[in-house]
Every structure is written in C-alpha cells, then in structure tokens.
Design a protein around this motif. Structure first.
Motif, PDB file in Angstrom:
ATOM      1  N   SER A 128     -41.302 -51.408 -69.996  1.00  0.00           N
ATOM      2  CA  SER A 128     -40.598 -51.764 -70.761  1.00  0.00           C
ATOM      3  C   SER A 128     -39.131 -51.832 -70.773  1.00  0.00           C
ATOM      4  N   HIS A 129     -38.510 -51.189 -71.504  1.00  0.00           N
ATOM      5  CA  HIS A 129     -37.166 -51.311 -72.063  1.00  0.00           C
ATOM      6  C   HIS A 129     -36.709 -50.118 -71.035  1.00  0.00           C
ATOM      7  N   GLY A 130     -37.661 -48.911 -70.948  1.00  0.00           N
ATOM      8  CA  GLY A 130     -37.193 -48.008 -70.534  1.00  0.00           C
ATOM      9  C   GLY A 130     -36.817 -48.544 -68.985  1.00  0.00           C
TER      10      GLY A 130
ATOM     11  N   GLU B 186     -49.094 -43.836 -82.061  1.00  0.00           N
ATOM     12  CA  GLU B 186     -48.386 -42.471 -80.502  1.00  0.00           C
ATOM     13  C   GLU B 186     -47.220 -43.297 -80.845  1.00  0.00           C
ATOM     14  N   MET B 187     -46.727 -44.979 -81.409  1.00  0.00           N
ATOM     15  CA  MET B 187     -45.739 -45.024 -80.631  1.00  0.00           C
ATOM     16  C   MET B 187     -45.163 -44.877 -82.520  1.00  0.00           C
ATOM     17  N   THR B 188     -45.448 -45.072 -83.553  1.00  0.00           N
ATOM     18  CA  THR B 188     -45.094 -45.304 -84.995  1.00  0.00           C
ATOM     19  C   THR B 188     -44.435 -43.523 -85.209  1.00  0.00           C
ATOM     20  N   TRP B 189     -45.283 -42.221 -84.500  1.00  0.00           N
ATOM     21  CA  TRP B 189     -44.726 -40.953 -84.705  1.00  0.00           C
ATOM     22  C   TRP B 189     -43.894 -40.538 -84.560  1.00  0.00           C
ATOM     23  N   PHE B 190     -43.002 -41.559 -83.637  1.00  0.00           N
ATOM     24  CA  PHE B 190     -41.200 -41.368 -83.201  1.00  0.00           C
ATOM     25  C   PHE B 190     -40.417 -41.509 -84.597  1.00  0.00           C
ATOM     26  N   GLY B 191     -40.830 -42.125 -85.400  1.00  0.00           N
ATOM     27  CA  GLY B 191     -40.339 -42.817 -86.566  1.00  0.00           C
ATOM     28  C   GLY B 191     -39.219 -43.845 -86.399  1.00  0.00           C
ATOM     29  N   VAL B 192     -38.235 -44.387 -87.546  1.00  0.00           N
ATOM     30  CA  VAL B 192     -38.144 -45.656 -87.316  1.00  0.00           C
ATOM     31  C   VAL B 192     -36.040 -45.605 -87.057  1.00  0.00           C
ATOM     32  N   GLU B 193     -35.582 -44.273 -87.169  1.00  0.00           N
ATOM     33  CA  GLU B 193     -34.622 -43.797 -86.157  1.00  0.00           C
ATOM     34  C   GLU B 193     -34.993 -43.866 -85.114  1.00  0.00           C
ATOM     35  N   MET B 194     -35.821 -43.241 -84.566  1.00  0.00           N
ATOM     36  CA  MET B 194     -35.622 -43.782 -82.751  1.00  0.00           C
ATOM     37  C   MET B 194     -35.589 -44.758 -82.608  1.00  0.00           C
TER      38      MET B 194
ATOM     39  N   LEU C  22     -42.329 -38.645 -66.990  1.00  0.00           N
ATOM     40  CA  LEU C  22     -41.240 -37.397 -67.335  1.00  0.00           C
ATOM     41  C   LEU C  22     -41.107 -37.963 -68.995  1.00  0.00           C
ATOM     42  N   ASN C  23     -41.583 -36.846 -70.043  1.00  0.00           N
ATOM     43  CA  ASN C  23     -40.619 -37.628 -71.083  1.00  0.00           C
ATOM     44  C   ASN C  23     -39.214 -37.743 -71.818  1.00  0.00           C
ATOM     45  N   PHE C  24     -38.784 -38.680 -72.106  1.00  0.00           N
ATOM     46  CA  PHE C  24     -37.132 -38.702 -72.169  1.00  0.00           C
ATOM     47  C   PHE C  24     -36.676 -37.410 -72.946  1.00  0.00           C
ATOM     48  N   ARG C  25     -35.522 -37.902 -73.162  1.00  0.00           N
ATOM     49  CA  ARG C  25     -34.998 -36.953 -74.158  1.00  0.00           C
ATOM     50  C   ARG C  25     -35.084 -36.665 -75.445  1.00  0.00           C
TER      51      ARG C  25
ATOM     52  N   HIS D 259     -41.373 -43.972 -69.323  1.00  0.00           N
ATOM     53  CA  HIS D 259     -41.958 -44.967 -70.045  1.00  0.00           C
ATOM     54  C   HIS D 259     -40.858 -45.372 -70.916  1.00  0.00           C
ATOM     55  N   GLY D 260     -41.164 -46.703 -72.134  1.00  0.00           N
ATOM     56  CA  GLY D 260     -40.240 -47.115 -72.825  1.00  0.00           C
ATOM     57  C   GLY D 260     -39.845 -45.927 -74.300  1.00  0.00           C
ATOM     58  N   TRP D 261     -39.278 -47.087 -74.567  1.00  0.00           N
ATOM     59  CA  TRP D 261     -38.737 -46.250 -76.167  1.00  0.00           C
ATOM     60  C   TRP D 261     -39.417 -45.591 -77.191  1.00  0.00           C
ATOM     61  N   ALA D 262     -39.598 -44.538 -77.723  1.00  0.00           N
ATOM     62  CA  ALA D 262     -41.203 -44.679 -78.213  1.00  0.00           C
ATOM     63  C   ALA D 262     -42.248 -44.281 -78.269  1.00  0.00           C
TER      64      ALA D 262
END
Length: 264
Positions: A96-98, A170-178, A54-57, A29-32
């Motif tokens: 995407s950027h993944g 789903e994407m906003t769940w990862f938060g602004v730091e990510m 796979l889910n990234f770190r 997947h991509g980021w977030a």
C-alpha cells in the motif's frame, strides 16, 4: 519473538523469520499496520530468505508517542535499521502507501540498493473519489467516516476472517491521529509526484519493480498497467485474483510465489 532496537532515537520493532545464511528480505507495511499483516506470508518467504518484518516508528506494540513524523522520517528509519543490522543487498517488499517509503529508500541507497523491489497493492491510478477520501481523512470531523469508506471498498465481497480482523481490529487500533497523519502524507505524495508510476520512473534506469496486486478489480486497471509495462520494461505488474486490498492475508502463497520468482 519481537525484537526492539533504537533507530534514530526511537524504538523500532521487528520480527525475523528464517536463517541468517539466506538473502535478507525486509517487509514494510503500510500506515496504521504492523508486522501482523505478514503473519502468513513471512513464514513462507523464510524458505528462501532471511525475512525481517519491520514496524514503522510509532507503530510498535506500545504505540509509543514519538511526536509527529513523516514518510521521509520512516525512510530514514529503514536505512538506519539496515545500518544497525549490517544488512546489504537487501530485497524489499512493501504494501500500500508504505511503498512511498520503499521507493524513497531505494532512491537514497543509490549504489547500495539491489536494483529490484516489490510493491504490493499500491494505487497506481487513483479512482474517482480517492483524493476526496484522503482529504477527508486529514480532518478530525470526517476522518472516521472517510476511513470506513476505504475499509468498505477494500473488503467488499470477502469473508476471509484474517482480512476482516486486520481491518476491524488491527488497523483501527492505531487510532485516528495516526490515520490523519497517514492521509496527510499520502496526499502530499500524490500532490508532489502525481502517481506512483511517475515516482518510480525517476529511478527507471536503476530499479526494476514488480507490482503484485488484486485491487482495484476493474479490467481497465489491469490493462492500464499492462500497457504501461510494454512501454516501460522496468515495471512488471503481477495480478493475483482476489477480492481485497490485502493479498498478503488473502493469498499469501500466491504472493510468496510471485516474490520468489521476481527475486530468483
């Protein structure tokens, strides 16, 4: 079922579909984002492949605090995952950027790599304002507005519930730091390589790439890729009609058909 293993000292989640006797295919997947991006695609691909989403770190269900990390760290994790599961001659599909991570993995695998990979909706030719959006996405004061501007572009004109839910929940769940970390790594990649085509060109003598995409919608973006492909036979653009940045959710059957054809 979500499986969890430890890769490079960090929890790594994955979901698998299909039987072990089929060729392995890893979804990145991509980021977030996480494996939910492939919830419709993976079961279709499982007809032909043993699929690992796979889910990234740091992208696990607990949003485990793993400290700061880079796209290069994610590539190391992917290779560690392959080694732990003993996977060889792996088919890869990234979004995407993944895709920066995917190509770095192909580079590092060298002779272990299959020599073919799929990238989905990766921005080959940045549009006006893209770099401004990414730069603003790196800053705490502007990250939320910058993220929303991209979300609006990615989903404009669609009423596909899975797409809207993916973006809004789903994407906003990862938060602004990510998100800020993502923008930092994306900015770094474009700054170093210029664009994805230049990055992939480094591996042109040993890597065939299919780019499955819907956005950007402009005709000249399609023509640009078709022209590039005629001069660079290692690159195959596959345009799927659609409105959004998420063809795996908008048109999973079409994406699966293109992937199966490329790897057949």
């Amino acid at each position: 079922m979500i499986h969890t293993i430890t890769v490079n000292g960090f929890p790594c989640e994955y979901v698998d579909h299909g039987s072990a006797g089929k060729p392995p295919l890893v979804l990145l997947h991509g980021w977030a984002q996480d494996h939910r991006l492939f919830r419709h695609l993976a079961p279709i691909l499982a007809r032909d492949f043993h699929v690992y989403a796979l889910n990234f770190r740091g992208h696990d269900a607990q949003l485990t605090d793993v400290g700061d990390f880079t796209a290069d760290d994610l590539a190391s994790d992917v290779i560690g995952f392959l080694d732990l599961l003993g996977l060889e001659q792996v088919r890869f599909v990234s979004t995407s950027h993944g895709c920066w991570v995917n190509i770095e993995v192909q580079d590092r695998l060298a002779d272990r790599a299959l020599g073919k990979t799929v990238v989905i909706d990766w921005l080959m030719q940045p549009f006006p304002g893209f770099h401004t959006q990414i730069r603003e996405g790196c800053e705490p004061e502007t990250v939320v507005a910058a993220r929303q501007s991209l979300f609006t572009e990615w989903t404009e004109g669609t009423d596909v519930v899975d797409v809207l839910d993916h973006v809004d929940r789903e994407m906003t769940w990862f938060g602004v730091e990510m998100w800020m970390r993502a923008c930092r790594e994306i900015e770094k990649a474009y700054g170093h390589w210029g664009d994805p085509l230049q990055r992939m060109s480094v591996l042109a003598d040993r890597l065939q790439v299919a780019h499955i995409y819907s956005q950007p919608l402009a005709d000249d973006y399609r023509v640009f890729q078709e022209d590039f492909s005629r001069e660079n036979t290692w690159f195959t653009p596959v345009h799927l009609p659609g409105q959004t940045h998420f063809p795996t959710l908008e048109n999973p059957e079409g994406v699966a058909k293109a992937i199966a054809a490329f790897y057949s």
